[in-house]
Design a protein around this motif. Structure first.
Motif, PDB file in Angstrom:
ATOM      1  N   GLN A   1       0.745  -1.153  -0.003  1.00 44.81           N
ATOM      2  CA  GLN A   1       0.153   0.023   0.068  1.00 44.81           C
ATOM      3  C   GLN A   1       0.828   1.350  -0.025  1.00 44.81           C
ATOM      4  OE1 GLN A   1      -2.491   0.272   3.302  1.00 44.81           O
ATOM      5  NE2 GLN A   1      -3.513   2.246   2.588  1.00 44.81           N
ATOM      6  N   VAL A   2       0.667   2.185  -0.923  1.00 43.12           N
ATOM      7  CA  VAL A   2       1.320   3.432  -0.874  1.00 43.12           C
ATOM      8  C   VAL A   2       0.988   4.408  -0.221  1.00 43.12           C
ATOM      9  CG1 VAL A   2       2.244   5.467  -2.879  1.00 43.12           C
ATOM     10  CG2 VAL A   2       2.055   3.008  -3.576  1.00 43.12           C
ATOM     11  N   GLN A   3       1.999   4.857   0.706  1.00 39.67           N
ATOM     12  CA  GLN A   3       1.579   6.206   1.618  1.00 39.67           C
ATOM     13  C   GLN A   3       2.534   7.217   1.354  1.00 39.67           C
ATOM     14  OE1 GLN A   3       1.672   4.588   5.680  1.00 39.67           O
ATOM     15  NE2 GLN A   3      -0.436   5.574   5.836  1.00 39.67           N
ATOM     16  N   LEU A   4       1.781   8.519   1.371  1.00 42.92           N
ATOM     17  CA  LEU A   4       2.512   9.877   1.414  1.00 42.92           C
ATOM     18  C   LEU A   4       2.134  10.322   2.409  1.00 42.92           C
ATOM     19  CD1 LEU A   4       2.195  10.649  -2.695  1.00 42.92           C
ATOM     20  CD2 LEU A   4       3.779   9.241  -1.303  1.00 42.92           C
ATOM     21  N   VAL A   5       2.870  10.954   3.302  1.00 44.24           N
ATOM     22  CA  VAL A   5       2.728  11.887   4.519  1.00 44.24           C
ATOM     23  C   VAL A   5       3.562  13.097   4.537  1.00 44.24           C
ATOM     24  CG1 VAL A   5       2.674  11.642   6.778  1.00 44.24           C
ATOM     25  CG2 VAL A   5       2.452   9.533   5.742  1.00 44.24           C
ATOM     26  N   GLU A   6       2.874  14.217   4.454  1.00 41.75           N
ATOM     27  CA  GLU A   6       3.526  15.488   4.315  1.00 41.75           C
ATOM     28  C   GLU A   6       3.644  15.788   5.736  1.00 41.75           C
ATOM     29  OE1 GLU A   6       0.274  15.421   0.826  1.00 41.75           O
ATOM     30  OE2 GLU A   6       0.602  14.832   2.931  1.00 41.75           O
ATOM     31  N   SER A   7       4.591  16.824   5.891  1.00 34.29           N
ATOM     32  CA  SER A   7       4.699  17.437   7.240  1.00 34.29           C
ATOM     33  C   SER A   7       5.651  18.631   7.036  1.00 34.29           C
ATOM     34  CB  SER A   7       5.613  16.386   8.049  1.00 34.29           C
ATOM     35  OG  SER A   7       7.045  16.251   7.664  1.00 34.29           O
ATOM     36  N   GLY A   8       5.771  19.320   7.941  1.00 32.67           N
ATOM     37  CA  GLY A   8       6.433  20.619   7.979  1.00 32.67           C
ATOM     38  C   GLY A   8       5.772  21.998   7.465  1.00 32.67           C
ATOM     39  N   GLY A   9       4.432  21.911   7.763  1.00 33.87           N
ATOM     40  CA  GLY A   9       3.746  23.005   7.268  1.00 33.87           C
ATOM     41  C   GLY A   9       3.467  23.916   8.893  1.00 33.87           C
ATOM     42  N   GLY A  10       3.052  25.059   8.475  1.00 30.25           N
ATOM     43  CA  GLY A  10       2.724  25.939   9.673  1.00 30.25           C
ATOM     44  C   GLY A  10       2.551  27.165   9.625  1.00 30.25           C
ATOM     45  N   LEU A  11       2.535  28.064  10.486  1.00 32.70           N
ATOM     46  CA  LEU A  11       2.161  29.507  10.395  1.00 32.70           C
ATOM     47  C   LEU A  11       3.584  30.350  10.169  1.00 32.70           C
ATOM     48  CD1 LEU A  11       0.263  32.054  10.513  1.00 32.70           C
ATOM     49  CD2 LEU A  11       0.369  31.955  13.146  1.00 32.70           C
ATOM     50  N   GLY A  26       5.696   2.031   0.509  1.00 32.45           N
ATOM     51  CA  GLY A  26       4.752   1.161  -0.259  1.00 32.45           C
ATOM     52  C   GLY A  26       5.314   0.845  -1.756  1.00 32.45           C
ATOM     53  N   ARG A  27       6.026   1.614  -2.129  1.00 36.81           N
ATOM     54  CA  ARG A  27       6.641   1.628  -3.575  1.00 36.81           C
ATOM     55  C   ARG A  27       7.807   2.007  -3.781  1.00 36.81           C
ATOM     56  NH1 ARG A  27       3.786   5.608  -7.928  1.00 36.81           N
ATOM     57  NH2 ARG A  27       2.777   3.306  -8.232  1.00 36.81           N
ATOM     58  N   THR A  28       8.647   1.595  -4.826  1.00 35.85           N
ATOM     59  CA  THR A  28      10.025   2.109  -5.226  1.00 35.85           C
ATOM     60  C   THR A  28       9.913   3.428  -5.821  1.00 35.85           C
ATOM     61  OG1 THR A  28      10.690  -0.117  -5.905  1.00 35.85           O
ATOM     62  CG2 THR A  28      12.158   1.654  -6.311  1.00 35.85           C
ATOM     63  N   PRO A  88       1.386  35.761   1.472  1.00 38.02           N
ATOM     64  CA  PRO A  88       0.113  35.765   1.972  1.00 38.02           C
ATOM     65  C   PRO A  88      -0.460  34.535   0.869  1.00 38.02           C
ATOM     66  CG  PRO A  88       0.455  37.745   2.702  1.00 38.02           C
ATOM     67  CD  PRO A  88       1.741  37.392   1.648  1.00 38.02           C
ATOM     68  N   GLU A  89      -0.358  34.995  -0.451  1.00 37.27           N
ATOM     69  CA  GLU A  89      -1.070  34.077  -1.214  1.00 37.27           C
ATOM     70  C   GLU A  89      -0.672  32.810  -1.465  1.00 37.27           C
ATOM     71  OE1 GLU A  89       0.271  37.074  -1.676  1.00 37.27           O
ATOM     72  OE2 GLU A  89       1.133  37.715  -3.612  1.00 37.27           O
ATOM     73  N   ASP A  90       0.593  32.371  -0.801  1.00 39.43           N
ATOM     74  CA  ASP A  90       0.848  31.027  -0.641  1.00 39.43           C
ATOM     75  C   ASP A  90       0.201  30.269   0.288  1.00 39.43           C
ATOM     76  OD1 ASP A  90       4.387  32.275  -1.179  1.00 39.43           O
ATOM     77  OD2 ASP A  90       3.113  31.263  -2.616  1.00 39.43           O
ATOM     78  N   THR A  91      -0.776  30.944   0.995  1.00 37.09           N
ATOM     79  CA  THR A  91      -1.216  30.141   2.034  1.00 37.09           C
ATOM     80  C   THR A  91      -2.426  29.149   1.319  1.00 37.09           C
ATOM     81  OG1 THR A  91      -1.461  32.033   3.584  1.00 37.09           O
ATOM     82  CG2 THR A  91      -3.321  30.131   3.894  1.00 37.09           C
ATOM     83  N   ALA A  92      -2.242  27.843   1.871  1.00 38.12           N
ATOM     84  CA  ALA A  92      -2.995  26.745   1.229  1.00 38.12           C
ATOM     85  C   ALA A  92      -2.642  25.490   2.067  1.00 38.12           C
ATOM     86  CB  ALA A  92      -2.587  26.517  -0.303  1.00 38.12           C
ATOM     87  N   VAL A  93      -3.435  24.373   1.465  1.00 39.36           N
ATOM     88  CA  VAL A  93      -2.888  22.937   2.100  1.00 39.36           C
ATOM     89  C   VAL A  93      -2.139  22.397   0.860  1.00 39.36           C
ATOM     90  CG1 VAL A  93      -3.672  20.691   2.623  1.00 39.36           C
ATOM     91  CG2 VAL A  93      -5.115  22.682   3.576  1.00 39.36           C
ATOM     92  N   TYR A  94      -0.951  22.012   1.313  1.00 43.15           N
ATOM     93  CA  TYR A  94       0.000  21.379   0.254  1.00 43.15           C
ATOM     94  C   TYR A  94      -0.106  19.876   0.348  1.00 43.15           C
ATOM     95  CZ  TYR A  94       1.847  26.195  -0.459  1.00 43.15           C
ATOM     96  OH  TYR A  94       2.254  27.428  -0.815  1.00 43.15           O
ATOM     97  N   TYR A  95       0.081  19.284  -0.869  1.00 41.99           N
ATOM     98  CA  TYR A  95      -0.196  17.868  -1.217  1.00 41.99           C
ATOM     99  C   TYR A  95       1.114  17.398  -1.901  1.00 41.99           C
ATOM    100  CZ  TYR A  95      -4.896  18.649   0.197  1.00 41.99           C
ATOM    101  OH  TYR A  95      -6.086  19.085   0.731  1.00 41.99           O
ATOM    102  N   CYS A  96       1.583  16.386  -1.747  1.00 41.80           N
ATOM    103  CA  CYS A  96       2.673  15.829  -2.601  1.00 41.80           C
ATOM    104  C   CYS A  96       1.805  14.576  -3.159  1.00 41.80           C
ATOM    105  CB  CYS A  96       3.996  14.963  -1.805  1.00 41.80           C
ATOM    106  SG  CYS A  96       3.557  14.052  -0.616  1.00 41.80           S
ATOM    107  N   ALA A  97       2.719  14.281  -4.514  1.00 45.27           N
ATOM    108  CA  ALA A  97       1.705  13.247  -5.308  1.00 45.27           C
ATOM    109  C   ALA A  97       2.669  12.546  -6.071  1.00 45.27           C
ATOM    110  CB  ALA A  97       0.839  13.948  -6.150  1.00 45.27           C
ATOM    111  N   THR A  98       2.530  11.304  -6.449  1.00 43.41           N
ATOM    112  CA  THR A  98       3.427  10.359  -7.157  1.00 43.41           C
ATOM    113  C   THR A  98       2.874  10.038  -8.551  1.00 43.41           C
ATOM    114  OG1 THR A  98       4.876   8.450  -7.122  1.00 43.41           O
ATOM    115  CG2 THR A  98       2.725   8.335  -5.948  1.00 43.41           C
ATOM    116  N   GLU A 114      -0.695   9.448  -9.560  1.00 47.57           N
ATOM    117  CA  GLU A 114      -1.493   8.473  -8.613  1.00 47.57           C
ATOM    118  C   GLU A 114      -1.959   8.230  -7.439  1.00 47.57           C
ATOM    119  OE1 GLU A 114       0.515   4.694  -9.932  1.00 47.57           O
ATOM    120  OE2 GLU A 114      -1.339   3.404  -9.832  1.00 47.57           O
ATOM    121  N   TYR A 115      -1.023   8.623  -6.559  1.00 50.11           N
ATOM    122  CA  TYR A 115      -1.093   8.577  -5.309  1.00 50.11           C
ATOM    123  C   TYR A 115      -0.887   9.897  -4.437  1.00 50.11           C
ATOM    124  CZ  TYR A 115      -1.027   3.492  -5.642  1.00 50.11           C
ATOM    125  OH  TYR A 115      -1.278   2.303  -6.160  1.00 50.11           O
ATOM    126  N   TRP A 116      -1.797  10.267  -3.492  1.00 58.06           N
ATOM    127  CA  TRP A 116      -1.518  11.573  -2.756  1.00 58.06           C
ATOM    128  C   TRP A 116      -1.287  11.314  -1.460  1.00 58.06           C
ATOM    129  CZ3 TRP A 116      -2.212  16.119  -5.790  1.00 58.06           C
ATOM    130  CH2 TRP A 116      -2.442  16.078  -7.298  1.00 58.06           C
TER     131      TRP A 116
END
Length: 126
Positions: A1-11, A26-28, A88-98, A114-116
């Motif tokens: 099972q492929v898993q991607l976990v983001e971290s490091g966000g904040g104010l 979960g994958r190469t 300020p316009e960079d404010t968002a939820v940031y996602y990684c994807a493969t 494919e995976y997020w």
């Protein structure tokens, strides 16, 4: 099972920096292009940048060029997004994807990611 976990966000205040990480399992990891996307409240998800499987090629949306840098550590299965001179316009939820294709190109359409991950919130105050 492929898993991607983001971290490091904040104010952070405008002009500041943050470094986001994306831990993959979960994958190469080293075989696939990776991308960063973001979604601000009330807006559609937006492409930020991407990196190819080796890390030798990157590209970015114009609004972050010169401020954001994508890198990867294939030995650690990690993707990074260094964000400097934040606005300020960079404010968002940031996602990684493969990407879905081994050893694919850097520039792939969003539908081929494919995976997020679940996302990490970045808030830039003025």
């Amino acid at each position: 099972q492929v898993q991607l976990v983001e971290s490091g966000g904040g104010l952070v205040q405008a002009g500041g920096s943050l470094r986001l990480s994306c831990a993959a399992s979960g994958r190469t990891f080293s075989m696939y292009s990776m991308g960063w996307f973001r979604q601000a409240p009330g807006k559609e998800r937006e492409f930020v940048g991407a990196i190819n499987w080796s890390g030798g090629s990157t590209y970015y949306v114009d609004s972050v060029k010169g401020r954001f840098t994508i890198s990867r550590d294939n030995a650690k299965n990690r993707l990074y997004l260094q964000m400097n001179s934040l606005k300020p316009e960079d404010t968002a939820v940031y996602y990684c994807a493969t990407g879905s294709r081994p050893y694919g190109t850097t520039r792939i359409p969003e539908r081929e990611y494919e995976y997020w991950g679940q996302g990490t919130q970045v808030t830039v105050s003025s």
